[in-house]
Design a protein around this motif. Structure first.
Motif, PDB file in Angstrom:
ATOM      1  N   ARG A 277       0.827  -1.214   0.000  1.00  0.00           N
ATOM      2  CA  ARG A 277       0.000   0.000   0.000  1.00  0.00           C
ATOM      3  C   ARG A 277       0.856   1.256   0.000  1.00  0.00           C
ATOM      4  O   ARG A 277       0.645   2.186  -0.788  1.00  0.00           O
ATOM      5  CB  ARG A 277      -0.927   0.022   1.225  1.00  0.00           C
ATOM      6  CG  ARG A 277      -2.028  -1.011   1.215  1.00  0.00           C
ATOM      7  CD  ARG A 277      -3.098  -0.645   2.245  1.00  0.00           C
ATOM      8  NE  ARG A 277      -2.547  -0.416   3.573  1.00  0.00           N
ATOM      9  CZ  ARG A 277      -2.336  -1.366   4.470  1.00  0.00           C
ATOM     10  NH1 ARG A 277      -2.612  -2.631   4.158  1.00  0.00           N
ATOM     11  NH2 ARG A 277      -1.863  -1.083   5.663  1.00  0.00           N
ATOM     12  N   GLN A 278       1.819   1.290   0.894  1.00  0.00           N
ATOM     13  CA  GLN A 278       2.609   2.503   1.055  1.00  0.00           C
ATOM     14  C   GLN A 278       3.505   2.755  -0.155  1.00  0.00           C
ATOM     15  O   GLN A 278       3.639   3.902  -0.615  1.00  0.00           O
ATOM     16  CB  GLN A 278       3.414   2.407   2.351  1.00  0.00           C
ATOM     17  CG  GLN A 278       2.533   2.479   3.585  1.00  0.00           C
ATOM     18  CD  GLN A 278       3.049   1.635   4.751  1.00  0.00           C
ATOM     19  OE1 GLN A 278       4.054   0.946   4.647  1.00  0.00           O
ATOM     20  NE2 GLN A 278       2.323   1.678   5.867  1.00  0.00           N
TER      21      GLN A 278
ATOM     22  N   GLN B 199       4.634   5.880  -4.936  1.00  0.00           N
ATOM     23  CA  GLN B 199       5.014   5.968  -6.338  1.00  0.00           C
ATOM     24  C   GLN B 199       3.925   6.625  -7.176  1.00  0.00           C
ATOM     25  O   GLN B 199       4.223   7.225  -8.221  1.00  0.00           O
ATOM     26  CB  GLN B 199       5.340   4.581  -6.889  1.00  0.00           C
ATOM     27  CG  GLN B 199       6.140   4.609  -8.183  1.00  0.00           C
ATOM     28  CD  GLN B 199       7.496   5.294  -8.014  1.00  0.00           C
ATOM     29  OE1 GLN B 199       8.126   5.190  -6.966  1.00  0.00           O
ATOM     30  NE2 GLN B 199       7.927   6.003  -9.039  1.00  0.00           N
ATOM     31  N   ALA B 200       2.676   6.542  -6.739  1.00  0.00           N
ATOM     32  CA  ALA B 200       1.599   7.245  -7.442  1.00  0.00           C
ATOM     33  C   ALA B 200       1.840   8.757  -7.399  1.00  0.00           C
ATOM     34  O   ALA B 200       1.585   9.457  -8.389  1.00  0.00           O
ATOM     35  CB  ALA B 200       0.246   6.905  -6.823  1.00  0.00           C
ATOM     36  N   THR B 201       2.340   9.262  -6.283  1.00  0.00           N
ATOM     37  CA  THR B 201       2.627  10.702  -6.210  1.00  0.00           C
ATOM     38  C   THR B 201       3.782  11.061  -7.136  1.00  0.00           C
ATOM     39  O   THR B 201       3.767  12.116  -7.783  1.00  0.00           O
ATOM     40  CB  THR B 201       2.976  11.124  -4.772  1.00  0.00           C
ATOM     41  OG1 THR B 201       4.216  10.516  -4.357  1.00  0.00           O
ATOM     42  CG2 THR B 201       1.882  10.733  -3.795  1.00  0.00           C
ATOM     43  N   MET B 202       4.776  10.203  -7.233  1.00  0.00           N
ATOM     44  CA  MET B 202       5.913  10.471  -8.114  1.00  0.00           C
ATOM     45  C   MET B 202       5.498  10.435  -9.585  1.00  0.00           C
ATOM     46  O   MET B 202       5.886  11.304 -10.380  1.00  0.00           O
ATOM     47  CB  MET B 202       7.018   9.454  -7.852  1.00  0.00           C
ATOM     48  CG  MET B 202       7.690   9.591  -6.500  1.00  0.00           C
ATOM     49  SD  MET B 202       8.746  11.067  -6.416  1.00  0.00           S
ATOM     50  CE  MET B 202      10.197  10.492  -7.298  1.00  0.00           C
TER      51      MET B 202
ATOM     52  N   VAL C 108      12.119   9.476 -10.433  1.00  0.00           N
ATOM     53  CA  VAL C 108      10.984   8.551 -10.553  1.00  0.00           C
ATOM     54  C   VAL C 108      11.485   7.121 -10.693  1.00  0.00           C
ATOM     55  O   VAL C 108      10.946   6.187 -10.087  1.00  0.00           O
ATOM     56  CB  VAL C 108      10.087   8.945 -11.744  1.00  0.00           C
ATOM     57  CG1 VAL C 108       9.087   7.838 -12.059  1.00  0.00           C
ATOM     58  CG2 VAL C 108       9.343  10.238 -11.443  1.00  0.00           C
ATOM     59  N   GLN C 109      12.548   6.945 -11.484  1.00  0.00           N
ATOM     60  CA  GLN C 109      13.124   5.619 -11.644  1.00  0.00           C
ATOM     61  C   GLN C 109      13.737   5.095 -10.343  1.00  0.00           C
ATOM     62  O   GLN C 109      13.583   3.926 -10.002  1.00  0.00           O
ATOM     63  CB  GLN C 109      14.192   5.647 -12.734  1.00  0.00           C
ATOM     64  CG  GLN C 109      13.635   5.657 -14.138  1.00  0.00           C
ATOM     65  CD  GLN C 109      12.895   4.365 -14.456  1.00  0.00           C
ATOM     66  OE1 GLN C 109      13.481   3.304 -14.619  1.00  0.00           O
ATOM     67  NE2 GLN C 109      11.580   4.454 -14.537  1.00  0.00           N
TER      68      GLN C 109
ATOM     69  N   GLN D 175      13.003   0.726  -6.330  1.00  0.00           N
ATOM     70  CA  GLN D 175      13.007   0.310  -4.923  1.00  0.00           C
ATOM     71  C   GLN D 175      11.649  -0.238  -4.511  1.00  0.00           C
ATOM     72  O   GLN D 175      11.556  -1.188  -3.722  1.00  0.00           O
ATOM     73  CB  GLN D 175      13.413   1.485  -4.022  1.00  0.00           C
ATOM     74  CG  GLN D 175      14.823   2.002  -4.270  1.00  0.00           C
ATOM     75  CD  GLN D 175      15.867   0.906  -4.298  1.00  0.00           C
ATOM     76  OE1 GLN D 175      15.863   0.009  -3.465  1.00  0.00           O
ATOM     77  NE2 GLN D 175      16.772   0.973  -5.269  1.00  0.00           N
ATOM     78  N   GLY D 176      10.581   0.364  -5.044  1.00  0.00           N
ATOM     79  CA  GLY D 176       9.249  -0.141  -4.746  1.00  0.00           C
ATOM     80  C   GLY D 176       9.034  -1.536  -5.303  1.00  0.00           C
ATOM     81  O   GLY D 176       8.516  -2.422  -4.620  1.00  0.00           O
TER      82      GLY D 176
END
Length: 402
Positions: A218-219, A224-227, A319-320, A325-326
């Motif tokens: 979730r986190q 990453q959605a914000t990025m 962003v990359q 990392q995600g």
């Protein structure tokens, strides 16, 4: 359960990693070819200026739908076959796009194009499955570098081809590329047969369980959605700023977009740093770097073509950094659920990207580049807040978990 019928090789060869990276870049480009040439497509197929914007929206909706409803099949059926089937769908949708004579058909095909492009999100989890833990970050980073390069190059390439050969040639060429990639993958991809025996409906239900029971998923998804929201906001609005404020031609804007591909070089670096245990530091650096890149646009005196170019490269790189990392974090949660984990992760990211694209035009109309810069700064700062909150709550846990 383990995959006893198709044991993973000890590692992917460099040639196969390069093939994965190229294929992901070429396939994801299908999502963006129409974006810069909508004004050429719309009058030819009978779409109004208002409804023409639905082309991009429906393509993204199709892609998200594919990640939610198709990628879970990776955990149920043989992976190579699924990838080739979705590539076949991509080929058919591109041919239909190239030959469409009415707007309704073109809009429907735009949705199918998004569905077909989901093969990208099958190749990446497959590569993660085929890679050992100690090199997984590096492998995924190299492949994601190819994916981002495809995103960044697809728009200028589409503009150049349409200018020289007409807009329909863009889709014919892309369809031919899908055939070539499909043939190569059919000959080179290893098979992977998951050991899951659950029904498709059970797999879909399990996605809700994964979302609720995996806080890292979730986190990381929201972060990453914000990025990606900031990324889409920048690249949707910057062509307008370059045209209106700096009077660049379409060809010059296309060349500007090519410079952003340099940010893809950060993907392999992020993977290597993650494998070395520096995931949390890389994430922090990426979030702060993205905010600073967008913040530079809030000072009108320093806004120039060069500063915008630097901001774009830095933003793409950051962003990359955080995306790799995600992916590295979620792929380690449950090896037998990587298809569903990746689907949820990427669907969240592209929802963020869709929001960024959707608000770009009204924000620019309201406050020009200043409004874009402010919103683009706020987005990664929200991600930074999520990250720091997680770190405080888990001060006793290894930060590399991120």
């Amino acid at each position: 359960m383990t995959d006893t019928r198709a044991p993973a090789p000890p590692n992917l060869s460099p040639a196969l990693v390069a093939l994965f990276a190229f294929a992901c870049g070429a396939i994801v480009g299908n999502l963006y070819y129409a974006q810069p040439i909508i004004e050429l497509i719309a009058p030819d197929v009978g779409l109004s200026q208002t409804t023409a914007s639905l082309i991009v929206s429906l393509t993204q909706i199709g892609y998200v739908a594919g990640m939610v409803f198709i990628t879970p099949l990776l955990d149920l059926f043989e992976n190579k076959r699924l990838i080739l089937i979705t590539l076949g769908l991509a080929f058919v949708s591109l041919i239909l796009s190239a030959t469409a004579q009415n707007g309704g058909l073109f809009l429907f095909v735009a949705f199918l194009t998004g569905l077909g492009a989901v093969s990208v999100q099958m190749l990446i989890p497959l590569a993660a499955h085929l890679s050992p833990e100690e090199t997984r970050g590096r492998t995924v980073g190299n492949i994601m570098g190819g994916l981002l390069t495809g995103i960044l190059l697809s728009r200028p390439l589409s503009s150049f081809v349409a200018d020289q050969l007409g807009w329909r040639a863009v889709f014919f060429i892309a369809a031919g590329l899908m055939i070539a990639i499909g043939l190569v993958l059919a000959l080179t991809l290893p098979q992977r047969r998951p050991a899951h025996t659950a029904s498709y409906a059970a797999l879909l239900r399990s996605m809700a369980s994964l979302w609720l029971n995996q806080p890292v998923l979730r986190q990381r998804s929201l972060l990453q959605a914000t990025m990606f929201g900031a990324f889409s906001l920048f690249w949707t609005a910057v062509p307008v700023e370059l045209f209106r404020a700096f009077h660049l031609s379409q060809s010059q804007i296309a060349l500007f977009a090519l410079s952003g591909a340099a940010g893809a070089l950060a993907a392999p670096l992020s993977g290597r740093l993650g494998d070395a245990g520096h995931g949390a530091k890389v994430t922090l650096f990426g979030l702060i770097g993205a905010a600073l890149a967008m913040m530079s646009g809030t000072v009108p005196a320093v806004v120039s073509i060069l500063s915008l170019m630097v901001a774009g490269i830095v933003l793409d790189a950051c962003v990359q950094l955080t995306m790799i990392q995600g992916q590295r974090a979620i792929y380690g949660l449950d090896p037998h659920s990587r298809g569903r984990l990746n689907g949820l992760y990427m669907a969240s990211i592209f929802v963020g990207g869709a929001i960024g694209s959707a608000v770009a035009s009204p924000l620019y109309g309201l406050g020009g580049w200043m409004a874009i810069a402010i919103a683009g700064t706020v987005a990664p700062l929200i991600g930074l807040t999520l990250f720091l909150t997680r770190e405080r709550k888990n001060a006793t846990s290894p930060v590399a978990r991120w």
